[in-house]
Design a protein around this motif. Structure first.
Motif, PDB file in Angstrom:
ATOM      1  N   MET A 127       0.849  -1.172   0.000  1.00 15.60           N
ATOM      2  CA  MET A 127       0.000   0.000   0.000  1.00 15.60           C
ATOM      3  C   MET A 127       0.895   1.236   0.000  1.00 15.60           C
ATOM      4  O   MET A 127       1.676   1.460   0.914  1.00 15.60           O
ATOM      5  N   SER A 128       0.803   2.013  -1.037  1.00 14.43           N
ATOM      6  CA  SER A 128       1.646   3.195  -1.142  1.00 14.43           C
ATOM      7  C   SER A 128       1.022   4.355  -0.364  1.00 14.43           C
ATOM      8  O   SER A 128      -0.092   4.267   0.151  1.00 14.43           O
ATOM      9  N   GLY A 129       1.739   5.445  -0.308  1.00 19.90           N
ATOM     10  CA  GLY A 129       1.270   6.621   0.417  1.00 19.90           C
ATOM     11  C   GLY A 129       0.002   7.206  -0.166  1.00 19.90           C
ATOM     12  O   GLY A 129      -0.878   7.669   0.560  1.00 19.90           O
ATOM     13  N   ASN A 130      -0.127   7.193  -1.493  1.00 25.34           N
ATOM     14  CA  ASN A 130      -1.323   7.743  -2.137  1.00 25.34           C
ATOM     15  C   ASN A 130      -2.561   6.912  -1.837  1.00 25.34           C
ATOM     16  O   ASN A 130      -3.650   7.443  -1.644  1.00 25.34           O
ATOM     17  N   ASP A 131      -2.391   5.565  -1.819  1.00 19.93           N
ATOM     18  CA  ASP A 131      -3.523   4.693  -1.514  1.00 19.93           C
ATOM     19  C   ASP A 131      -3.991   4.902  -0.068  1.00 19.93           C
ATOM     20  O   ASP A 131      -5.179   4.948   0.212  1.00 19.93           O
ATOM     21  N   ARG A 132      -3.046   5.031   0.819  1.00 17.37           N
ATOM     22  CA  ARG A 132      -3.372   5.237   2.231  1.00 17.37           C
ATOM     23  C   ARG A 132      -4.075   6.586   2.417  1.00 17.37           C
ATOM     24  O   ARG A 132      -5.060   6.680   3.155  1.00 17.37           O
ATOM     25  N   GLU A 133      -3.570   7.597   1.745  1.00 23.18           N
ATOM     26  CA  GLU A 133      -4.186   8.924   1.841  1.00 23.18           C
ATOM     27  C   GLU A 133      -5.609   8.900   1.279  1.00 23.18           C
ATOM     28  O   GLU A 133      -6.525   9.486   1.870  1.00 23.18           O
ATOM     29  N   ALA A 150      -7.604   6.326   1.196  1.00 21.70           N
ATOM     30  CA  ALA A 150      -8.440   5.581   2.135  1.00 21.70           C
ATOM     31  C   ALA A 150      -8.842   6.452   3.321  1.00 21.70           C
ATOM     32  O   ALA A 150      -9.989   6.424   3.778  1.00 21.70           O
ATOM     33  N   VAL A 151      -7.906   7.228   3.810  1.00 17.29           N
ATOM     34  CA  VAL A 151      -8.205   8.124   4.938  1.00 17.29           C
ATOM     35  C   VAL A 151      -9.207   9.180   4.513  1.00 17.29           C
ATOM     36  O   VAL A 151     -10.149   9.499   5.255  1.00 17.29           O
ATOM     37  N   ARG A 152      -9.056   9.725   3.337  1.00 14.71           N
ATOM     38  CA  ARG A 152     -10.011  10.726   2.848  1.00 14.71           C
ATOM     39  C   ARG A 152     -11.419  10.138   2.739  1.00 14.71           C
ATOM     40  O   ARG A 152     -12.397  10.785   3.078  1.00 14.71           O
ATOM     41  N   ARG A 153     -11.517   8.894   2.246  1.00 13.17           N
ATOM     42  CA  ARG A 153     -12.833   8.246   2.147  1.00 13.17           C
ATOM     43  C   ARG A 153     -13.461   8.076   3.524  1.00 13.17           C
ATOM     44  O   ARG A 153     -14.642   8.312   3.731  1.00 13.17           O
TER      45      ARG A 153
END
Length: 82
Positions: free
Chosen positions: A1-7, A9-12
């Motif tokens: 999981m890269s930083g963009n995917d994690r970000e 997910a948090v935004r969702r």
């Protein structure tokens, strides 16, 4: 999981949570927060007053007791009549 995917997910997750706060909770938080600020302000002023009083008391004591002056010696009598 890269930083963009994690970000993403948090935004969702953040978008799913309702952002409104019930009015009674908001009013209570404002009331309690105001009281906390007043207490902190009062405590800060009291501590500054205590510090100032301690500085004045120390200054008065130092000027009257003069602890830097060596006390006179009382063990030998003064030499007179040479």
């Amino acid at each position: 999981m890269s930083g963009n995917d994690r970000e993403a997910a948090v935004r969702r997750l953040l978008e799913q949570v309702p952002r409104s706060v019930p009015p009674e909770i908001h009013a209570e938080a404002v009331r309690v927060g105001g009281r906390v600020l007043r207490r902190r302000t009062l405590a800060r002023r009291a501590l500054w007053l205590l510090l100032f009083a301690a500085a004045v008391a120390f200054t008065v004591w130092a000027l009257t007791a003069r602890p830097w002056v060596e006390p006179p010696s009382h063990t030998t009598p003064p030499l007179t009549g040479w």
